[in-house]
Enzyme design. Sequence first.
Site, mmCIF file in Angstrom:
data_model
loop_
_atom_site.group_PDB
_atom_site.id
_atom_site.type_symbol
_atom_site.label_atom_id
_atom_site.label_comp_id
_atom_site.label_asym_id
_atom_site.label_seq_id
_atom_site.Cartn_x
_atom_site.Cartn_y
_atom_site.Cartn_z
ATOM 1 C CE1 TYR A 66 -3.922 2.759 1.059
ATOM 2 C CE2 TYR A 66 -1.871 3.587 2.299
ATOM 3 C CZ TYR A 66 -3.238 3.625 1.694
ATOM 4 O OH TYR A 66 -3.844 4.910 1.646
ATOM 5 C CD GLU A 91 -6.044 4.410 -1.167
ATOM 6 O OE1 GLU A 91 -5.941 4.726 -0.007
ATOM 7 O OE2 GLU A 91 -6.685 4.178 -2.120
#
Length: 383
Positions: free
Chosen positions: A101, A189
């Site tokens: 992530y 992101e």
Amino acid sequence: MDLFEYQGKQYFAKFGIPVSAGGVAVTVDEAVKVADASQYPVVVKAQVQVGGRGKAGGIKLANNADEVRLHAGNILGMDIKGHVVKRIWVEHASDIDEEYYASFTLDRAAKKHLLMLSAQGGVEIEEVAEKDPDAIVKLHINPVDGLSEKVARQAAVDAKIPAKALDGVAKILVQLYDCFTAGDCDLAEINPLILKPTGEVHALDAKVSLDGNAEYRHPEWAEYSATEELDDREQLAREKGLQYIGLSGTVGIIANGAGLAMSTLDVVNQVGGTAANFLDIGGGANADQMAAALEVINFDKEVKSIFINIFGGITRGEEVAKGIVEAMKRVDLRAPIVIRLDGTNAEEGREILASAGIPESKLLSKPTMLEAARAAVALANGK
Ligand code: GDP
Ligand code: MN
């Protein structure tokens, strides 16, 4: 402005971030065409601006055209958390060894950019934050210094990204930071950022939110505005030129000034209510503006009461009051109004409201913000 995954990936690609080639489709036939032009297996992905598409059944692998047909048919029109799928993205499926992530946001309190990085990707980051907060590395970046590959690599080491992926991850972090800053993002992101068996690191998903204040220097963003999905309320508000954001509560809010509007949301929450929207009516709230604001709020079927919170500065109380009386003649409201009018000429304003002959069941005046919030919430909760 939030981008769809495929737009986010196209945006990433401009900054050199590796993504899979693919194509967007709005029909089953188009999806098959894109898949055939790509290389099987492919992955068929719902394009909606909400996370957790995978879990909701909006992401499927397909090994041949028949499977694409089946999955595209199921996914198009699917409802994912209230978002209807109108578009799908088809790309060559990636082999995945690991999922990480990575994201950049602005930490307003720290006045710095914030990198969040974790070796536990693929699941929602909130879930990781809850179960294993130490698995998320947070690094503040001074925008004047920027982010070097060396610092990025150290962050990856701290996040326990395995050695074989460090170079790839560090390189992408620098590119993603460039995308975030030069690309004027509020959020950039990648979840998951994957490590392939070949050792390459690659963005498998993209969540990009662009900073609307920078729109003037990005003529190329026009293509994103064209596909922007606003809810019906926001669409109506935009047509009327109002600063409006739709929320999911039952108390409609009108305030003058963004700061007061936000405080109003807080106070409504504080006394046990939920706001249906944010609406800043701005300075000089005249009858036209007030009528437009009430129309938009009246359009929202969830609204059970309307809280008008005005602090007159340059906007004078009697002007606001006249505006409300006039607007109430034009708009047939379903919900009662509670008003708190304070500041310049508030007294005169309240007199105008009191002598307008509107019953208290439709318009209730309260002297303070807190009392008005309590009354509005009580009405919304059916008390
Ligand atoms: P989200 O659920 O909306 O966040 O959608 P993502 O694009 O992040 O995909 C969710 C999950 O689907 C990923 O974490 C992967 O496990 C899986 N997935 C997506 N694309 C591929 C792919 O190309 N290959 C494989 N093997 N899995 C994929
Ligand atoms: Mn994802």
